[in-house]
Write a protein that holds these residues in place. Structure first.
Motif, PDB file in Angstrom:
ATOM      1  N   SER A  72     -37.497  15.811  53.886  1.00 60.02           N
ATOM      2  CA  SER A  72     -38.386  16.642  52.942  1.00 60.02           C
ATOM      3  C   SER A  72     -39.568  16.261  53.040  1.00 60.02           C
ATOM      4  O   SER A  72     -40.277  17.166  52.531  1.00 60.02           O
ATOM      5  CB  SER A  72     -37.183  16.157  51.827  1.00 60.02           C
ATOM      6  OG  SER A  72     -35.660  15.900  51.466  1.00 60.02           O
ATOM      7  N   GLY A  84     -36.489  15.837  46.726  1.00 54.87           N
ATOM      8  CA  GLY A  84     -37.049  14.101  46.500  1.00 54.87           C
ATOM      9  C   GLY A  84     -36.662  13.844  47.805  1.00 54.87           C
ATOM     10  O   GLY A  84     -36.399  14.173  49.109  1.00 54.87           O
ATOM     11  N   THR A  94     -31.179  10.732  48.943  1.00 53.06           N
ATOM     12  CA  THR A  94     -32.311  11.169  47.724  1.00 53.06           C
ATOM     13  C   THR A  94     -31.335  12.589  48.418  1.00 53.06           C
ATOM     14  O   THR A  94     -30.865  13.563  46.744  1.00 53.06           O
ATOM     15  CB  THR A  94     -33.609  11.305  48.012  1.00 53.06           C
ATOM     16  OG1 THR A  94     -33.933  12.040  49.118  1.00 53.06           O
ATOM     17  CG2 THR A  94     -33.978   9.770  46.961  1.00 53.06           C
ATOM     18  N   THR A  95     -30.805  13.335  48.923  1.00 49.10           N
ATOM     19  CA  THR A  95     -30.708  14.337  48.742  1.00 49.10           C
ATOM     20  C   THR A  95     -29.000  14.780  48.796  1.00 49.10           C
ATOM     21  O   THR A  95     -28.610  14.262  50.114  1.00 49.10           O
ATOM     22  CB  THR A  95     -31.407  15.636  50.680  1.00 49.10           C
ATOM     23  OG1 THR A  95     -33.072  15.335  49.965  1.00 49.10           O
ATOM     24  CG2 THR A  95     -31.707  16.552  50.367  1.00 49.10           C
ATOM     25  N   ASP A 124     -32.955  22.487  52.184  1.00 56.09           N
ATOM     26  CA  ASP A 124     -32.990  21.275  52.550  1.00 56.09           C
ATOM     27  C   ASP A 124     -31.704  20.551  52.552  1.00 56.09           C
ATOM     28  O   ASP A 124     -31.162  21.096  51.857  1.00 56.09           O
ATOM     29  CB  ASP A 124     -33.999  20.215  51.254  1.00 56.09           C
ATOM     30  CG  ASP A 124     -33.984  18.711  52.167  1.00 56.09           C
ATOM     31  OD1 ASP A 124     -33.675  18.628  53.644  1.00 56.09           O
ATOM     32  OD2 ASP A 124     -34.482  18.085  51.860  1.00 56.09           O
TER      33      ASP A 124
END
Ligand code: GDP
Ligand code: MG
Length: 751
Positions: A72, A84, A94-95, A124
């Motif tokens: 990311s 993020g 986070t992703t 992503d």
């Protein structure tokens, strides 16, 4: 495998697209959430980013790699996105799922013409820690398949120190990617395009040159490839048949932040369009080669991408075989239908009011000709077809062609109906106008004394009318459409104009006939009246008619007949001349003349009946008698003297006058002592005579044999009883005159 049916035509797929409240797209849009649900906000996102109308002018890339390898972070640096990232302190994932964001970096080109392509969409993809946490590889497989089915470029993010660690998580991921790619190929062998696997080696310390790293990685990849159990038929396939490869190394972000940013910026310029032919082994490497090669593009138009992506995901998620061609066709059908509807909106705005106007006018019974219809229709047609082509031609060619034909025949059906309605209206109003114009020109001519040229009027109105029809039809044409043609309608129009002309000519014939009859009647009124008036003068003589002599009473019928036939002959000549002048056919003239003769005869009979009314006749007889009795041969009035043979003169005069009664009671020619040859004179009815022509004709004895009345009867002017009656009354009148004479003779003596 079950038939893919994710994209249905009932719009259900689309249903939750519209349900989004305003989204905050700060971090891009989440396409697939952590529960593997497809989110419906992509259309809104693409709309917001101005990509929906981009057609094929957009690019899709995805990123893969282990959890927390700075994926990311890289994307955010490369594309200015705000995916993020894990904070340095909390080390947690986070992703979640798959996020998408548009490239936020400027797309201006540098001095060498290098610069980022427009409309890059970056996906992503959640890291692969699932395996490390001991979870199943379900999401990993599905997201890989999804990325392969949609993305042109797959970025594989890898630490330098992981290179060569064959057992590492990355190699597991790549194995998965290869497996699902084979699966895709098996199902869609002709339709799967190559993707570029773009390795980004992070924290490159520089001890090992990129070329070495590349070799190591390629060897690993080959090894993974050869270890895969390939489906039958694909055993000999090479990895380069399915993927192209590119490699780049980036400096350590924390240790060499400036160099890192520099290299990232340089890397960014490779995300541009180009036409590089990859090497035999699939390498698209070297220097700064562009990486968006046309052969990687999935050719899904931007406005259809959300639907396509959803269809693909639903198929993947329900573990169906991913059938991309079918997905593309279904997408094309759905989108083409949508586009059809969209492009028909302005078309309807123009055409529907015209259709309504036309049909209202038709039901009101007064068809209207719409001005400039052809122009309006042509432009509406062109607009709708052009817009459709612009929007829909990017979709599956076969489907597009089919839908284009459907649309074309749909609008052409409506336009054709309008066109036909227009011709019908032009036809109807044209015929009406023509007939009215002729009628009113005739009326004007009659007002001016009746000396008008009917033929000229018809010819000029005919010409005007046909010209007008042609110009109205011409302005209703849509060029380039084989169906808009008015030749046959023009033929019909000319035919009907001729029919109406014929009808108008017939009417004109009737008017002419009426005028002729009136003329005959009035002429007869005079000439026959005169003949009868002559009876009042008894000195006309009562001897047999002789050549060159004064007219005698005996040949009164001869004179009436010849006056009659001369008058009618004159009228016939005039009638014929006039009728010919407006092109009446010989047949029509013949019928007209036949009718005129019969009507004239009726007029004569009326005149005779009028003269023979008892009062009139009695007066004439009395005058006739008095003339014979009270005047001498020289026309001098007698002064009665008692010595005069009053009785003798009286008897002679009375007998002479009495002879008139049988003479007058039958129409007989002295010449032949037979009735006039009325039947021969009228002649047999012309062959073309119609029932309508005969309708108003009273029967004539001796001519219309089936009437049961003989010529003798037709020629009987006074019946026997009328004769008797007339004789008696006349005798009384004569007696009165005689008595008066007698008296005056005696009185003359006494005076
Ligand atoms: P992701 O899970 O792969 O998306 O990784 P993140 O971008 O969230 O980053 C994970 C951690 O790696 C963060 O703490 C970053 O600061 C750190 N990081 C990002 N880029 C680099 C890099 O180039 N080198 C090193 N060593 N750390 C990095
Ligand atoms: Mg991440």
């Amino acid at each position: 495998p079950t038939a893919p049916s994710v994209l249905t035509m009932n719009g259900s797929v689309n249903s939750h697209f519209a349900s989004g409240e305003d989204q905050n797209f700060e971090h891009g849009v989440q396409i697939i959430d952590e529960d593997k649900h497809f989110n419906g906000y992509m259309p809104q996102y693409l709309q917001a980013e101005g990509i929906t109308k981009a057609g094929f002018n957009y690019h899709l890339i995805s990123v893969f790699g282990s959890q927390s390898t700075g994926k990311s972070t890289l994307l955010n640096y490369l594309f200015g996105t705000e995916f993020g990232v894990m904070s340095e302190q909390e080390r947690r994932q986070t992703t979640k799922g798959i996020w998408m964001s548009k490239n936020k970096k400027a797309t201006v080109k540098d001095a060498q013409g290098k610069g980022m392509a427009e409309n890059i969409l970056v996906m992503d993809v959640e890291g692969t820690d699932g395996r490390e946490r001991g979870e199943d590889q379900d999401f990993e497989r599905k997201s890989a398949l999804f990325a392969l089915a949609t993305s042109e470029v797959l970025i594989v993010n890898i630490w330098e120190h992981q290179v060569g660690l064959y057992q590492g998580a990355n190699m597991g991921l790549l194995k998965t990617v290869f497996e699902v790619d084979l699966q895709l190929f098996l199902k869609n062998s002709k339709n799967v395009t190559k993707s570029l696997l773009f390795f980004v080696i992070r924290d490159h310390l520089g001890h090992t040159p990129l070329a070495n790293l590349k070799n190591t990685l390629m060897q690993d990849l080959e090894r993974i490839w050869s270890s895969l159990s390939k489906p039958p038929g694909l055993e000999k396939s090479k990895i380069g048949d399915y993927f192209d490869f590119a490699f780049v190394a980036l400096p350590h972000k924390i240790l060499q932040p400036e160099k890192f940013e520099q290299e990232v910026a340089r890397l960014g310029t490779r995300f541009r369009e180009g036409y590089v032919d990859p090497r035999k082994d699939g390498l698209v490497d070297e220097a700064d080669n562009p990486i968006f090669l046309p052969q990687y593009h999935r050719r899904i138009p931007a406005d259809g991408f959300p639907m396509y992506a959803e269809g693909v995901w639903e198929q993947i998620d329900s573990n169906k075989d991913l059938d991309l061609p079918t997905q593309q066709e279904l997408l094309a059908q759905f989108r083409c239908d949508e586009i059809s509807k969209e492009v028909l909106v302005p078309f309807d705005e123009t055409i529907t009011p015209l259709e309504e106007r036309q049909s209202n006018a038709v039901s009101a019974g007064s068809p209207i000709v719409i001005a400039e219809l052809g122009k309006t229709m042509a432009s509406a047609r062109q607009t709708v077809l052009k817009s459709f082509e612009e929007e829909a031609s990017r979709y599956h060619k076969g489907v597009f062609k089919r839908k284009q034909t459907e649309l074309e025949s749909k609008i052409d059906g409506r336009l054709k109906a309008l066109f036909q309605g227009q011709l019908t209206a032009a036809h109807k109003s044209g015929i009406n106008d023509f007939s009215e114009a002729v009628t009113s020109a005739v009326k004007a001519g009659q007002k001016k004394g009746g000396n008008y040229d009917f033929y000229k009027i018809v010819q000029s109105e005919k010409q005007k009318s046909i010209k007008r029809f042609e110009s109205e039809a011409q302005s209703s044409l849509i060029s380039g459409t084989p169906w808009s043609d008015y030749k046959s309608q023009l033929n019909l129009y000319q035919k009907e104009i001729d029919e109406v002309s014929g009808r108008l000519r017939k009417e004109e014939m009737r008017r002419l006939a009426t005028r002729s009859e009136r003329w005959v009647r009035s002429r007869l009124g005079e000439s026959i009246g005169t003949e009868f008036n002559k009876l009042g003068s008894g000195r006309a003589g009562s001897g047999a008619p002789e050549e060159g002599e004064k007219p005698t009473e005996k040949d009164i019928w001869d004179r009436i007949w010849s006056a009659f036939t001369e008058t009618v002959a004159h009228a016939e000549t005039r009638f014929t001349d006039r009728a010919r002048s407006f092109d009446a056919s010989p047949d029509e003239v013949e019928v007209g003349l036949w009718r005129l003769r019969r009507k004239s005869w009726a007029a004569l009979r009326d005149k005779i009946d009028e003269e023979m009314m008892e009062g009139n006749l009695l007066l004439k007889l009395r005058e006739n008698f008095e003339d014979k009795f009270r005047y001498d041969e020289e026309g001098v009035p007698r002064i009665w003297r008692p010595t005069d043979d009053i009785e003798g003169l009286y008897t002679k005069a009375r007998e002479s006058t009495l002879e008139l009664i049988p003479l007058l009671s039958r129409f007989r020619l002295a010449r032949t002592s037979a009735p006039p040859p009325l039947d021969a004179w009228i002649g047999t009815p012309p062959e073309t005579v119609t029932a309508a022509d005969e309708e108003d004709l009273p029967p004539i004895g001796g001519v219309d044999e089936d009437e049961g009345k003989s010529l003798e009867e037709e020629m009987t002017v006074l019946t026997d009883s009328k004769r008797q009656d007339l004789s008696t009354r006349f005798k009384k009148t004569a007696d009165g005159v005689y008595v008066e004479a007698k008296r005056s003779a005696i009185g003359g003596v006494t005076q």
